[in-house]
Write a protein that holds these residues in place. Structure first.
Motif, PDB file in Angstrom:
ATOM      1  N   ALA A  16       0.683  -1.115  -0.286  1.00 39.67           N
ATOM      2  CA  ALA A  16      -0.039   0.029  -0.391  1.00 39.67           C
ATOM      3  C   ALA A  16       0.804   1.046  -0.195  1.00 39.67           C
ATOM      4  O   ALA A  16       0.433   2.166  -0.387  1.00 39.67           O
ATOM      5  CB  ALA A  16      -1.139   0.323   0.892  1.00 39.67           C
ATOM      6  N   PHE A  17       2.125   1.294   0.889  1.00 35.13           N
ATOM      7  CA  PHE A  17       2.669   1.950   0.473  1.00 35.13           C
ATOM      8  C   PHE A  17       3.331   2.935  -0.623  1.00 35.13           C
ATOM      9  O   PHE A  17       3.780   4.108  -1.306  1.00 35.13           O
ATOM     10  CB  PHE A  17       4.107   1.963   1.466  1.00 35.13           C
ATOM     11  N   ALA A  18       3.720   1.482  -1.189  1.00 30.89           N
ATOM     12  CA  ALA A  18       4.087   1.667  -2.979  1.00 30.89           C
ATOM     13  C   ALA A  18       3.030   3.154  -3.876  1.00 30.89           C
ATOM     14  O   ALA A  18       3.737   3.651  -4.779  1.00 30.89           O
ATOM     15  CB  ALA A  18       3.507   0.252  -3.893  1.00 30.89           C
ATOM     16  N   GLN A  19       1.858   3.174  -3.511  1.00 28.74           N
ATOM     17  CA  GLN A  19       1.010   4.670  -3.482  1.00 28.74           C
ATOM     18  C   GLN A  19       1.904   5.547  -3.411  1.00 28.74           C
ATOM     19  O   GLN A  19       1.181   6.337  -4.567  1.00 28.74           O
ATOM     20  CB  GLN A  19       0.136   3.781  -3.458  1.00 28.74           C
ATOM     21  N   GLN A  20       2.686   5.484  -2.742  1.00 28.02           N
ATOM     22  CA  GLN A  20       2.988   7.186  -2.763  1.00 28.02           C
ATOM     23  C   GLN A  20       3.901   7.704  -3.303  1.00 28.02           C
ATOM     24  O   GLN A  20       4.503   7.446  -4.683  1.00 28.02           O
ATOM     25  CB  GLN A  20       3.651   7.056  -1.445  1.00 28.02           C
ATOM     26  N   THR A  21       4.276   8.857  -3.709  1.00 27.55           N
ATOM     27  CA  THR A  21       5.223   9.351  -4.539  1.00 27.55           C
ATOM     28  C   THR A  21       6.220   8.703  -5.270  1.00 27.55           C
ATOM     29  O   THR A  21       7.099   8.144  -4.511  1.00 27.55           O
ATOM     30  CB  THR A  21       5.761  10.984  -4.113  1.00 27.55           C
ATOM     31  N   PRO A  22       7.061   8.313  -6.342  1.00 24.64           N
ATOM     32  CA  PRO A  22       7.583   7.706  -6.458  1.00 24.64           C
ATOM     33  C   PRO A  22       8.557   8.118  -6.351  1.00 24.64           C
ATOM     34  O   PRO A  22       9.258   9.598  -6.162  1.00 24.64           O
ATOM     35  CB  PRO A  22       7.350   7.481  -8.256  1.00 24.64           C
ATOM     36  N   SER A  23       9.766   7.371  -5.964  1.00 26.03           N
ATOM     37  CA  SER A  23      10.841   7.981  -5.297  1.00 26.03           C
ATOM     38  C   SER A  23      12.226   8.251  -7.186  1.00 26.03           C
ATOM     39  O   SER A  23      12.248   8.019  -7.744  1.00 26.03           O
ATOM     40  CB  SER A  23      12.135   6.630  -4.794  1.00 26.03           C
ATOM     41  N   SER A  24      12.611   8.835  -6.580  1.00 30.44           N
ATOM     42  CA  SER A  24      13.925   8.762  -7.024  1.00 30.44           C
ATOM     43  C   SER A  24      15.929   8.611  -6.929  1.00 30.44           C
ATOM     44  O   SER A  24      15.736   8.802  -7.606  1.00 30.44           O
ATOM     45  CB  SER A  24      13.630  10.786  -7.607  1.00 30.44           C
ATOM     46  N   ASN A  25      15.148   8.372  -5.648  1.00 31.11           N
ATOM     47  CA  ASN A  25      16.784   7.888  -6.358  1.00 31.11           C
ATOM     48  C   ASN A  25      16.657   6.254  -6.535  1.00 31.11           C
ATOM     49  O   ASN A  25      16.300   5.725  -6.915  1.00 31.11           O
ATOM     50  CB  ASN A  25      15.897   6.864  -3.889  1.00 31.11           C
ATOM     51  N   PRO A  26      18.625   6.161  -6.867  1.00 28.45           N
ATOM     52  CA  PRO A  26      19.021   5.246  -7.258  1.00 28.45           C
ATOM     53  C   PRO A  26      18.885   3.677  -7.022  1.00 28.45           C
ATOM     54  O   PRO A  26      18.965   3.266  -6.101  1.00 28.45           O
ATOM     55  CB  PRO A  26      20.461   5.390  -7.816  1.00 28.45           C
ATOM     56  N   VAL A  27      18.943   2.577  -8.078  1.00 28.05           N
ATOM     57  CA  VAL A  27      19.241   1.288  -7.514  1.00 28.05           C
ATOM     58  C   VAL A  27      20.158   0.778  -6.690  1.00 28.05           C
ATOM     59  O   VAL A  27      21.490   1.382  -7.580  1.00 28.05           O
ATOM     60  CB  VAL A  27      18.679   0.376  -8.659  1.00 28.05           C
ATOM     61  N   THR A  28      20.625   0.401  -5.521  1.00 28.82           N
ATOM     62  CA  THR A  28      21.570   0.348  -4.899  1.00 28.82           C
ATOM     63  C   THR A  28      22.458  -1.298  -4.605  1.00 28.82           C
ATOM     64  O   THR A  28      20.742  -2.431  -4.869  1.00 28.82           O
ATOM     65  CB  THR A  28      21.867   0.940  -3.765  1.00 28.82           C
ATOM     66  N   PHE A  29      23.720  -2.052  -4.762  1.00 31.12           N
ATOM     67  CA  PHE A  29      22.915  -3.130  -4.905  1.00 31.12           C
ATOM     68  C   PHE A  29      24.669  -3.207  -3.450  1.00 31.12           C
ATOM     69  O   PHE A  29      25.388  -2.157  -3.058  1.00 31.12           O
ATOM     70  CB  PHE A  29      24.051  -3.048  -6.305  1.00 31.12           C
ATOM     71  N   GLY A  30      24.880  -4.411  -3.369  1.00 33.23           N
ATOM     72  CA  GLY A  30      25.153  -4.361  -1.762  1.00 33.23           C
ATOM     73  C   GLY A  30      25.498  -5.967  -1.420  1.00 33.23           C
ATOM     74  O   GLY A  30      24.537  -6.877  -2.099  1.00 33.23           O
ATOM     75  N   VAL A  31      26.119  -5.982  -0.167  1.00 34.72           N
ATOM     76  CA  VAL A  31      26.981  -7.561   0.314  1.00 34.72           C
ATOM     77  C   VAL A  31      26.380  -7.435   1.933  1.00 34.72           C
ATOM     78  O   VAL A  31      26.252  -6.597   1.658  1.00 34.72           O
ATOM     79  CB  VAL A  31      28.397  -7.551   0.014  1.00 34.72           C
ATOM     80  N   LYS A  32      26.316  -9.043   1.989  1.00 33.82           N
ATOM     81  CA  LYS A  32      25.392  -9.115   3.491  1.00 33.82           C
ATOM     82  C   LYS A  32      25.896 -10.708   3.739  1.00 33.82           C
ATOM     83  O   LYS A  32      26.417 -11.487   3.251  1.00 33.82           O
ATOM     84  CB  LYS A  32      24.167  -8.852   3.418  1.00 33.82           C
ATOM     85  N   GLY A  33      25.755 -10.998   5.319  1.00 27.39           N
ATOM     86  CA  GLY A  33      26.181 -12.022   5.666  1.00 27.39           C
ATOM     87  C   GLY A  33      26.089 -11.799   6.919  1.00 27.39           C
ATOM     88  O   GLY A  33      25.712 -10.636   7.490  1.00 27.39           O
ATOM     89  N   GLY A  34      25.893 -12.835   7.869  1.00 27.43           N
ATOM     90  CA  GLY A  34      25.476 -13.074   9.319  1.00 27.43           C
ATOM     91  C   GLY A  34      25.544 -14.374   9.930  1.00 27.43           C
ATOM     92  O   GLY A  34      25.843 -15.532   8.950  1.00 27.43           O
TER      93      GLY A  34
END
Length: 209
Positions: A16-34
């Motif tokens: 439902a929150f996706a109906q907010q104003t579209p974001s101009s932020n770029p796609v980011t990539f990353g690594v994770k572990g734990g």
């Protein structure tokens, strides 16, 4: 079923929150572990079940779709399983089951504040190996079965719920619980209870910016 309903409700809420104003932020990539703390939900043949410690590691992409909402698909190598103690013919045994998966979570994330988010979504898992170690506690003898994978379904499905906090724009702490919804046993005897994977994960994530 309650876990599924809860997971779907949270996922629907985040959508439902996706109906907010579209974001101009770029796609980011990353690594994770734990670290993984995993268990199996039900096995009446075991006297004492214990959690098993494992690890998870992989990569992710964070895709903003609104000002406070993003979708994060991941590809992880993740260790599930459990430990247990039981008695057979008066002899005590300990067993350790290690189930390794390539897991593909797809998390729907909502930022409560810019550096704090909550998330929910499905996880698709594909088993790559399964080992079972059995130890006789009386004399110390142990055996390991490396072809244990034949006893399990190779596909696993679960619902994940979690949160994360980024201390810097790049480095964050993550926590997630994944409740398994599919029976891991391939040939389930009629009338017996299903056995499902469950895991709590905590770790670090690093975004490349």
């Amino acid at each position: 079923m309650k876990k599924l309903i809860l997971g779907l409700a949270v996922t629907a809420g985040t959508l439902a929150f996706a109906q907010q104003t579209p974001s101009s932020n770029p796609v980011t990539f990353g690594v994770k572990g734990g670290m993984n703390v995993s268990s199996l939900s039900k096995d009446s043949g075991l006297d004492d079940q214990k959690s098993k410690i494992g690890f998870n590691a992989g990569v992710f992409a964070n895709i903003p779709v609104a000002s406070s909402f993003s979708i994060q698909p991941e590809v992880l190598y993740s260790q599930y399983g459990n430990k247990s103690d039981f008695t057979a013919l008066g002899t005590k045994y300990s067993a350790s089951t290690k189930l390794d998966y390539i897991a593909v979570p797809v998390m729907f994330q909502y930022n409560l504040i810019p550096n704090l988010y909550v998330e929910a979504g499905p996880e698709f898992g594909f088993m790559v190996s399964a080992k079972n170690k059995l130890k006789n506690e009386s004399n110390g003898d142990s055996t390991t079965s490396d072809n244990f994978k034949d006893n399990f379904n190779t596909f696993n499905f679960g619902i994940g719920l979690g949160a994360g906090y980024y201390f810097t724009p790049n480095l964050g702490l993550t926590a997630r619980y994944v409740a398994g919804l599919t029976d891991i046993a391939k040939n389930r005897p009629s009338g017996s209870d299903a056995v499902r994977n469950n895991v709590f994960q905590v770790g670090l994530a690093y975004k490349f910016k």
